[in-house]
Enzyme design. Sequence first.
Site, PDB file in Angstrom:
ATOM      1  N   CYS A  27      -3.279   2.543   0.352  1.00  0.00           N
ATOM      2  CA  CYS A  27      -4.045   3.149  -0.640  1.00  0.00           C
ATOM      3  C   CYS A  27      -5.068   4.051  -0.316  1.00  0.00           C
ATOM      4  O   CYS A  27      -5.263   5.033  -1.109  1.00  0.00           O
ATOM      5  CB  CYS A  27      -4.631   2.027  -1.490  1.00  0.00           C
ATOM      6  N   HIS A 161      -9.631  -2.002  -2.185  1.00  0.00           N
ATOM      7  CA  HIS A 161      -8.514  -0.921  -2.423  1.00  0.00           C
ATOM      8  C   HIS A 161      -9.100   0.211  -2.858  1.00  0.00           C
ATOM      9  O   HIS A 161     -10.447   0.411  -3.070  1.00  0.00           O
ATOM     10  CB  HIS A 161      -8.191  -1.644  -3.866  1.00  0.00           C
TER      11      HIS A 161
END
Length: 221
Positions: A27, A161
Amino acid sequence: DDLPDSIDWRENGAVVPVKNQGGCGSCWAFSTVAAVEGINQIVTGDLISLSEQQLVDCTTANHGCRGGWMNPAFQFIVNNGGINSEETYPYRGQDGICNSTVNAPVVSIDSYENVPSHNEQSLQKAVANQPVSVTMDAAGRDFQLYRSGIFTGSCNISANHALTVVGYGTENDKDFWIVKNSWGKNWGESGYIRAERNIENPDGKCGITRFASYPVKKGTN
């Protein structure tokens, strides 16, 4: 500060279609690349899809599919003289050896800056200028199952994330961030999440203000 009430970099042609990181914990590379794709289009007028795989393979300060941060990836792009296009170093979704033989940077940046943390106004100011890399807590059920609307579900602030803020706005008196994810187009609102904005917690929704940063680009490639 005299900031626009809303901005959507997608409408300004600075955002490529949503991508999918797959089963690789990359990510951070997608967040980095989206921010660089954005500032490159804003400065040069050219929207070019760039290579996450090059960052996964070549950013030694990060851990490839096992995670990483955006700033070392920005620094890699600076040191490397730029980043390849997606086309010349395509995404494979797994760790690989850095392929220097195909190193052919098409987009360069000069440096990167951190957004002052714990302050949604600082983040708004940055996003008014360009897409911005951020972290959010995406581990919770509410986030993972998000479908549409302004996200007000529960989450904490752990930075597990990375995503990219590509705009902000207000709907029915509720402020929101427009956040690009890298879980494909079938998640959320065609791959995006609108997260509530100007909440009471200075860390922002799911910790969105904690580790925001953006690339600096002064001229042509």
